[in-house]
Design an enzyme around this catalytic site. Structure first.
Site, short mmCIF file in Angstrom:
data_model
loop_
_atom_site.label_atom_id
_atom_site.label_comp_id
_atom_site.label_asym_id
_atom_site.label_seq_id
_atom_site.Cartn_x
_atom_site.Cartn_y
_atom_site.Cartn_z
N GLU A 80 32.00 36.42 31.99
CA GLU A 80 31.82 35.31 32.93
C GLU A 80 30.44 35.40 33.56
O GLU A 80 30.17 34.72 34.56
CB GLU A 80 32.95 35.27 33.97
CG GLU A 80 33.12 36.51 34.80
CD GLU A 80 34.27 36.32 35.80
OE1 GLU A 80 35.41 36.50 35.37
OE2 GLU A 80 34.01 35.99 36.96
N CYS A 112 38.40 37.22 33.40
CA CYS A 112 38.38 38.64 33.03
C CYS A 112 39.07 38.94 31.71
O CYS A 112 39.18 40.11 31.33
CB CYS A 112 39.00 39.49 34.13
SG CYS A 112 38.10 39.39 35.68
N HIS A 236 44.92 44.96 33.34
CA HIS A 236 43.68 44.54 33.99
C HIS A 236 43.65 45.15 35.39
O HIS A 236 44.69 45.30 36.04
CB HIS A 236 43.58 43.01 34.07
CG HIS A 236 42.36 42.57 34.82
ND1 HIS A 236 41.10 42.98 34.46
CD2 HIS A 236 42.20 41.79 35.93
CE1 HIS A 236 40.22 42.48 35.32
NE2 HIS A 236 40.86 41.75 36.21
#
Lengths: 349, 131
Positions: A80, A112, A236
């Protein structure tokens, strides 16, 4: 299905401690460290960006796989913080690994989880025999608005995975993958904006936890696996707390997530986060062990993978520096003013 | 924007991957590439060669009064690196906390060299990291 043939990770050497950020904003460092479970985060050098980090990770992956750049049929870079709005990072990476011109390449963006989306895309190309090998990268120099809670975690790093279809090459089989996706406005950055905005506490339950548990339960449903079937799990890790909480919610134990829990010492590397966690877990995994990975990208979605390590892993183990060793051996601390300079927030007039 | 993209494009392979060349007649390596071997002249047989990026610092200096291009980098190190294959290469030495010295081992890293304003190209290149 396609499997992992090689991997490499790269984290910039610069670090800033939570104390140094908290001091600037007169905040209580101890409560932030405890609340976010983070001690320090990586900071990119002034001459580093998502492309340079992707290249360093890609070169390590090539070395680990013992392949040539020209063996790659595809290169996908998820980030990103792509350096250009228009001009791909993937072509820079492909050129820097001398991949030649006969390959597919594209940049991906899904907050992400763009790197793990790249893994799924390469798996499709390998399984359909359109390519022999392909590379998926997650790389970011993530942004956090000064004074925002994100500033304590938004860091820099990346990992590259080379996937192939031949058993003799694979260090790990990816036995199943699923995704769980919805339109959730938890975190965003508009075109041209320097920093992302987020929904505060809304990023937790409707964003991170709903999608991670959604994808992981879907994986269990389709495979019949349960948490105890896995030796390791990687989630994550936007901070050091969320992955521990979601692991507990799903029935995983702390010992399963510890090898891949990197955020407390490097921060949230965004597209790199779950992939660096997987790389760190593969560093210690033994043949026959199972790893479950679930990424998360705001906006929002999660990709979940069931992975089984093969006997080939030991032969490739010493070809690159293990992730935890790289992160702990190569670091130098910067204060807040150097951090701002490295991020390009202050320049000489 | 100040620079033409063609000049960047021509140098991409040498800048990204230390691609020089070597005379197959006398095995002398060169970086940057030479059309004719210094030793062999008209008998030169030049072929492309990618260098490993490993070497050691032959000499270095600290730049405190930089050109505008690197004004935000100063002070920074510029070194003459003797590559393990032989050629000498001038390049930036990364400040990684290890003070450069003559003889310090280095390895190549991929870094941003120069950013052409707000709208121009980003120039990537090799730099050397002290080990």
């Amino acid at each position: 299905m396609a499997g992992i043939v090689g991997y490499g990770a790269y984290v910039p050497i610069y670090r800033i401690k939570v104390e140094d950020i908290a001091k600037v904003w007169s905040e209580d460092a101890e409560s932030i460290k405890k609340g976010l479970n983070i001690r320090e985060k990586s900071v990119p050098g002034r001459d580093e960006d998502a492309a340079t980090i992707a290249v360093e990770a890609a070169r390590r992956a090539i070395q680990h796989a013992d392949l040539e750049g020209t063996d790659m049929g595809a290169v996908y870079v998820g980030s990103e913080s792509h350096p250009y709005a228009v001009k791909p990072t993937a072509t820079v990476v492909a050129q820097a690994i001398e991949a030649g011109s006969r390959l597919m390449a594209a940049d991906l963006e899904f907050a992400c989880k763009a790197g793990t989306a790249g893994i799924q895309m390469v798996m499709g190309l390998v399984d359909s025999k359109m390519i022999k090998y392909g590379m998926a990268i997650g790389s970011d120099t993530s942004q956090g608005r000064p004074g925002d809670a994100l500033e304590y975690t938004a860091s820099a790093g990346g990992a590259a995975f080379i996937l192939g279809g031949e058993k003799k090459d694979m260090i790990a089989n990816i036995t199943h993958t699923v995704s769980y996706t919805s339109d959730t406005p938890d975190f965003w950055r508009r075109e041209g904006a320097s920093f992302p905005s987020h929904g505060g506490r809304f990023t937790g339950e409707p964003g991170y936890f709903r999608h991670i548990t959604g994808a992981t339960k879907l994986l269990f449903e389709q495979t019949g696996f349960k948490p105890s079937d896995f030796d390791y799990a990687v989630f994550h890790q936007p901070n050091g707390k969320f992955p521990i909480n979601v692991a507990a919610q799903l029935g995983f134990e702390m010992r399963q997530i510890e090898p891949g829990l990197m955020t407390p010492i490097i921060g949230n590397t965004y597209s790199g986060a779950s992939m660096i966690g997987l790389a760190s877990t593969l560093d210690v995994a033994r043949p026959g062990q199972r790893i479950m990975v679930t990424s998360f990208g705001s906006g929002a979605g999660s990709d979940s993978f069931a992975i089984e390590v093969t006997e080939n892993i030991d032969a490739k183990r010493d070809r690159i520096e293990p992730v935890r060793e790289m992160v702990s051996k190569h670091k130098t601390y910067v204060d807040y003013s150097v951090y701002l300079k490295n991020r390009g927030s202050i320049t000489k007039t | 924007m100040e620079r033409a993209s063609a000049s960047l494009w021509r140098k991409i392979r040498s800048r990204y991957n230390l691609v020089g060349n070597e005379c197959q007649n006398c095995n002398t390596p060169y970086f940057p590439q030479r059309v004719v071997c210094r030793k062999c002249g008209r008998n030169s047989k030049m072929v492309e060669k990618q260098f490993s990026g490993n070497g050691e610092i032959y000499s270095f200096t600290t730049v405190r009064v930089p050109p505008d291009t690197f004004k935000d980098e100063a002070p920074y190190f510029i070194g003459v690196i003797r590559l393990e294959e032989g050629p000498m290469v001038e390049g930036h030495v990364i400040d990684n906390g290890i003070a450069p010295k003559i003889g310090t081992k280095v390895r190549m890293q991929f870094r941003k060299m120069y950013v052409d304003g707000q709208e121009g190209l980003i120039y990537y290149s090799f730099k050397f990291e002290p080990l």
